[in-house]
Design a protein around this motif. Sequence first.
Motif, PDB file in Angstrom:
ATOM      1  N   THR A 205      13.387  69.874  33.467  1.00  0.00           N
ATOM      2  CA  THR A 205      13.967  70.273  34.750  1.00  0.00           C
ATOM      3  C   THR A 205      14.904  69.175  35.247  1.00  0.00           C
ATOM      4  OG1 THR A 205      12.017  71.577  35.354  1.00  0.00           O
ATOM      5  CG2 THR A 205      13.469  70.879  37.142  1.00  0.00           C
ATOM      6  N   PHE A 206      16.118  69.551  35.617  1.00  0.00           N
ATOM      7  CA  PHE A 206      17.089  68.578  36.121  1.00  0.00           C
ATOM      8  C   PHE A 206      17.264  68.754  37.628  1.00  0.00           C
ATOM      9  CE2 PHE A 206      17.937  68.469  31.657  1.00  0.00           C
ATOM     10  CZ  PHE A 206      18.364  67.182  31.408  1.00  0.00           C
ATOM     11  N   ILE A 207      17.379  67.621  38.307  1.00  0.00           N
ATOM     12  CA  ILE A 207      17.494  67.605  39.763  1.00  0.00           C
ATOM     13  C   ILE A 207      18.759  66.848  40.158  1.00  0.00           C
ATOM     14  CG2 ILE A 207      16.473  66.647  41.875  1.00  0.00           C
ATOM     15  CD1 ILE A 207      13.753  67.206  40.740  1.00  0.00           C
ATOM     16  N   SER A 208      19.450  67.345  41.158  1.00  0.00           N
ATOM     17  CA  SER A 208      20.645  66.677  41.669  1.00  0.00           C
ATOM     18  C   SER A 208      20.281  65.827  42.879  1.00  0.00           C
ATOM     19  CB  SER A 208      21.715  67.708  42.061  1.00  0.00           C
ATOM     20  OG  SER A 208      22.182  68.401  40.926  1.00  0.00           O
ATOM     21  N   LEU A 209      20.626  64.547  42.810  1.00  0.00           N
ATOM     22  CA  LEU A 209      20.368  63.617  43.908  1.00  0.00           C
ATOM     23  C   LEU A 209      21.683  63.325  44.639  1.00  0.00           C
ATOM     24  CD1 LEU A 209      18.160  61.049  41.949  1.00  0.00           C
ATOM     25  CD2 LEU A 209      17.388  63.042  43.238  1.00  0.00           C
TER      26      LEU A 209
END
Length: 291
Positions: A205-209
Amino acid sequence: MDLENVSYAQKQRLAYIDFKLMFTGSVTRNEIIQRFECGTAAASRDLALYKQLAPKNLTYNTTEKQYLLESNFKPLFNHDARKTLVKLANEISDGFDAISDTKFPVEAPSSLNVPDLMIVARISQAIFQNKAVNIIYTSLSSGSEARDIVPHSIVDNGLRWHVRAYCRKSEEFRDFVLTRITKASIKSGLSKEYEHKEHDKEWNTFISLELVPHPRNIEHPTAIALDYGMVDGSMTIKTRAALTGYLLRRWNVDCSNNAELGSSEYQLYLNNKHLISGAGNLTLAPGFQDL
């Protein structure tokens, strides 16, 4: 013949064989040919010479047509731990730093400690071979104990090295600090499908910060925008959920609800905290509290 009488070019190829065996558990003639753009005869001579110099390091498997690591393997070359970890992280596989005399005018931050390279090698071999590893691991909560893990990735989180693996004891994917592993032995048999990287939800899972200059600690936010190449006063970093907490800590990002961390070390603020509550290791993120 010994290494002192071997040409520089052949030492490179021998070091590649040594490196491949140590960190993947196997090497083939075709890999040498493709890596160094040499002929079949030259690659055969290299393997024969390596066998002569280190006869207990490898054996030929006629079925798989590859040379396999022997259990009593001892590296022919001195692979520097810090340099080798960097090579592994950047997929550089020649292993040839022992005789390099080129010194670049670049300094990197010092590490307080580096993992045992033979431990890293066994973890790496297990990853390539899809096998489990029995380790002796010392944790802060339960001390030293044996457990079986199925590793899939080795990670530099900026502070230390760890391995991401499925833990058969806890029946979940976890991080294990490499310096806390004091013994590692590869188990026979292939790992189970559900233990593979494809089933590690946090890893995949990729998350944008969304990061912005700290609204309270920075008097001139344009300076921070220039430091990080921000556009319109913000920047967005995409990262794996499993690594989010490590990165926010490494970059000293204030993750509190209202930019409450007042120290000057916090030059960045997480502007979209509400979107990352499911990320991994958020207890490491400075000031983070669940909403």
